[in-house]
Design an enzyme around this catalytic site. Structure first.
Site, short mmCIF file in Angstrom:
data_model
loop_
_atom_site.label_atom_id
_atom_site.label_comp_id
_atom_site.label_asym_id
_atom_site.label_seq_id
_atom_site.Cartn_x
_atom_site.Cartn_y
_atom_site.Cartn_z
N ASP A 9 0.83 -1.20 0.00
CA ASP A 9 0.00 0.00 0.00
C ASP A 9 0.87 1.26 0.00
OD1 ASP A 9 -2.78 1.05 0.42
OD2 ASP A 9 -1.85 1.93 2.19
N GLU A 46 1.83 -0.58 -5.00
CA GLU A 46 0.88 0.48 -5.34
C GLU A 46 1.67 1.77 -5.28
OE1 GLU A 46 -3.05 2.93 -3.91
OE2 GLU A 46 -1.44 2.41 -2.55
C1 GLC Z 1 -4.11 3.13 -0.70
C2 GLC Z 1 -5.33 2.25 -0.65
C3 GLC Z 1 -6.48 3.10 -0.20
C4 GLC Z 1 -6.18 3.61 1.19
C5 GLC Z 1 -4.86 4.35 1.23
C6 GLC Z 1 -4.39 4.55 2.63
O1 GLC Z 1 -4.19 4.11 -1.66
O2 GLC Z 1 -5.54 1.63 -1.87
O3 GLC Z 1 -7.69 2.40 -0.22
O4 GLC Z 1 -7.20 4.49 1.60
O5 GLC Z 1 -3.85 3.66 0.57
O6 GLC Z 1 -3.94 3.36 3.20
#
Ligand code: GLC
Length: 544
Positions: free
Chosen positions: A210, A267
């Site tokens: 994440d 991500e």
């Molecule tokens: C990422 C996740 C999202 C979350 C954020 C904070 O972007 O995909 O859903 O709110 O991180 O953890």
């Protein structure tokens, strides 16, 4: 050429499960692990290689589980660690791997260390595990810098010290219930390594990381000075700082110490591919989501550029590309493609009022054929295989995404793509559960039309197309890894060949049907015209 064995991730099809909204076996209105287990046949029939499950760890759920208290417990809403292990084993038995989420940038405010930090006071070693600073201004009542939260408002919250006086501020790039960790602290490094090992030991095949481009912050925490959340990284004080790569090298060593080796997907919303590729160098992470593809408008020239740049830059470090059309943070693909314009940005939810859902469905059908024909791995978001549109009219009082409240009700946030899935055409929750307890977000009455069971055997259904195309990709030796070769085509048409054997053509002209190369039609997302041409918003695979 399809990858086998330990290289499976190079061209896998990975299905994202948002556990709160997938299937609710306990019947309390929130999806759970038992629900996922009950729907394994759906996953098998779809023909995927792996699932990615959003966070299921113990959490007070201020950001739907992205506020983790501990990695070593499953939140009771979702089940138990034993059930997670059963799920992993049952999926392995049918040849499906499991990827889970890890959230290294922040914890829940209820994490023991954050509670200790609050109690221990300014200057204490406990505060060192997070990012506490004195405020600016004569009384310290201004935030330490001008950073903003992803969910609106300042990225700092002031605490009240034990003696009742207004105290220091702590950083939270997301909600106040998600304090940012200090990545210069050895305890942070150790806790995350332990989390990886804990779940690798339980049999998970990989992690989705994440906000993988955050973690470290620029020394001195300088002001943004006009830079926005989405601005280019590098000069950005809370994105893509150099220290990050050493962490991922050490994570890779942990993943590689397992047999079979485990994998990572980042991500990382890093808009510059030259910098993104640094995350997937051979001794770092395996893959990264391709958000340029997700956010690319329905425009052949721009799509071609994204494809070329992705393959070229990632390929230069030996990493495969990935392709993705949706996830739990962005408006659903059919609703985005139903618009003439697609706004670039993180939470693509501010959609133009006017839309054409049939066009959205046509384009989404063509897009899955395009994605599956490209070299690399593919991510699907639950419900995409049903052609499920975004729920755009959720009333304010049911909204759960912190974005809604923090924006004062002006930004709808991400709830519209998180509504519990419809499994059957009828019943109070369309088969999401059997108790009829309404889901944690209400399903609209039109949801039943998109239910998995309604599409079963229905000619031309989205589900049928997904199943057929996933099987076709698996059966096709020219697909999987490898190269693409562009064919000459009129403006607005994407046309390429895989391995000299299989052509994929997508008509994005928006104006008129286009010619296709001679050969045998393997699959078409619509119907060719009577004279054998490809209609607009349609894709075809042709064996040359
Ligand atoms: C990422 C996740 C999202 C979350 C954020 C904070 O972007 O995909 O859903 O709110 O991180 O953890």
């Amino acid at each position: 050429m399809h990858s086998v064995g330990n290289d499976w991730w190079r061209d896998a099809v990975i299905y994202q499960i948002y556990p709160r909204s997938f299937a609710d076996a306990s019947g309390d209105g929130i999806g759970d692990i038992a629900g996922i287990r009950s729907r394994i046949p759906h996953l098998v029939e779809l023909g995927i290689d792996a699932i990615w499950v959003n966070p299921w760890y113990r959490s007070p759920m201020f950001d739907a589980g992205y506020d983790v208290v501990t990695y070593e417990e499953i939140d009771p809403l979702f089940g138990t660690v034993e059930e997670a292990e059963q799920l992993i084993a049952e999926l392995h038995a049918v040849g499906i791997r499991t990827i889970v989420d890890v959230v290294p940038n922040h914890t829940s405010h209820l994490h023991t260390w954050f509670q200790e930090a609050l109690a221990a006071g300014p200057g204490s070693p406990e505060r060192e595990r997070y990012i506490f600073r004195d405020g600016r201004g004569p009384n310290g009542d201004l935030p330490p810098n001008d950073w903003v939260s992803c969910f609106h408002g300042p990225a700092w919250t002031r605490v009240t010290e034990a003696d009742g006086t207004p105290g220091q501020w702590y950083l939270h790039l997301f909600a106040p219930e998600q304090p940012d960790r200090n990545w210069e602290h050895p305890d942070t490094v150790r806790e995350l390594e332990d989390a990886l090992r804990f779940w690798f030991d339980k049999g998970v095949d990989g992690f989705r990381i994440d906000v993988a481009h955050s973690l470290f912050k620029a020394p001195g925490l300088p002001d943004l000075n006009g830079l926005t959340w989405d601005d280019k990284c590098g000069e950005h004080p809370h994105w893509d700082q150099p220290g990050i790569h050493e962490i991922y090298r050490s994570w890779r060593r942990i993943a590689d110490s397992y047999d079979p080796p485990r994998v990572f997907v980042a991500e990382a919303w890093v808009p510059d591919h030259q910098r993104l590729k640094n995350y997937v160098r051979p001794d770092e992470l395996h893959t990264s989501f391709n958000f340029d593809f997700l956010t690319c408008p329905w425009d052949a020239a721009r799509m071609r550029r994204v494809i070329d740049v992705s393959l070229e830059t990632l390929g230069s470090v030996g990493a495969p590309a990935t392709w993705v059309l949706g996830n739990h943070d962005v408006a659903r693909v059919v609703s985005r493609y139903a618009r003439k314009e697609q706004r670039r940005g993180q939470n693509l939810v501010h959609l133009a009022k006017e839309y054409d859902l049939e066009m959205g469905q046509r384009r989404a059908r063509a897009a899955i054929m395009l994605m599956l024909a490209l070299p690399g791995s593919v991510y699907l978001y639950q419900g995409e295989e049903l052609g499920l549109p975004e729920v755009e009219d959720l009333p304010g009082e049911v909204m759960q995404d912190p974005t809604w409240a923090r924006s004062g009700g002006t930004d709808p946030g991400r709830d519209g793509c998180r509504v519990p899935l419809p499994w059957s055409p009828e019943g109070p929750t369309f088969g999401f559960n059997t108790t009829g307890v309404e889901g944690w977000l209400p399903q609209p009455e039109w949801f039943g039309r998109y239910a998995a069971a309604s599409q079963e055997g229905a000619a031309g259904s989205m589900l049928g197309l997904y199943r057929t195309m996933l099987a076709a990709r698996r059966a096709e030796p020219a697909l999987g890894g490898g190269e693409i070769e562009w064919l000459e085509s009129p403006s607005g048409v994407l046309a390429f060949v895989r391995d000299g054997a299989l052509a994929c053509v997508v008509n994005m002209t928006g104006i008129e049907p286009c010619a296709v190369p001679a050969g045998e039609v393997v699959q078409c997302s619509g119907t060719l015209t009577s004279d054998g041409r490809l209609p607009i918003d349609t894709a075809v695979w042709i064996r040359l």
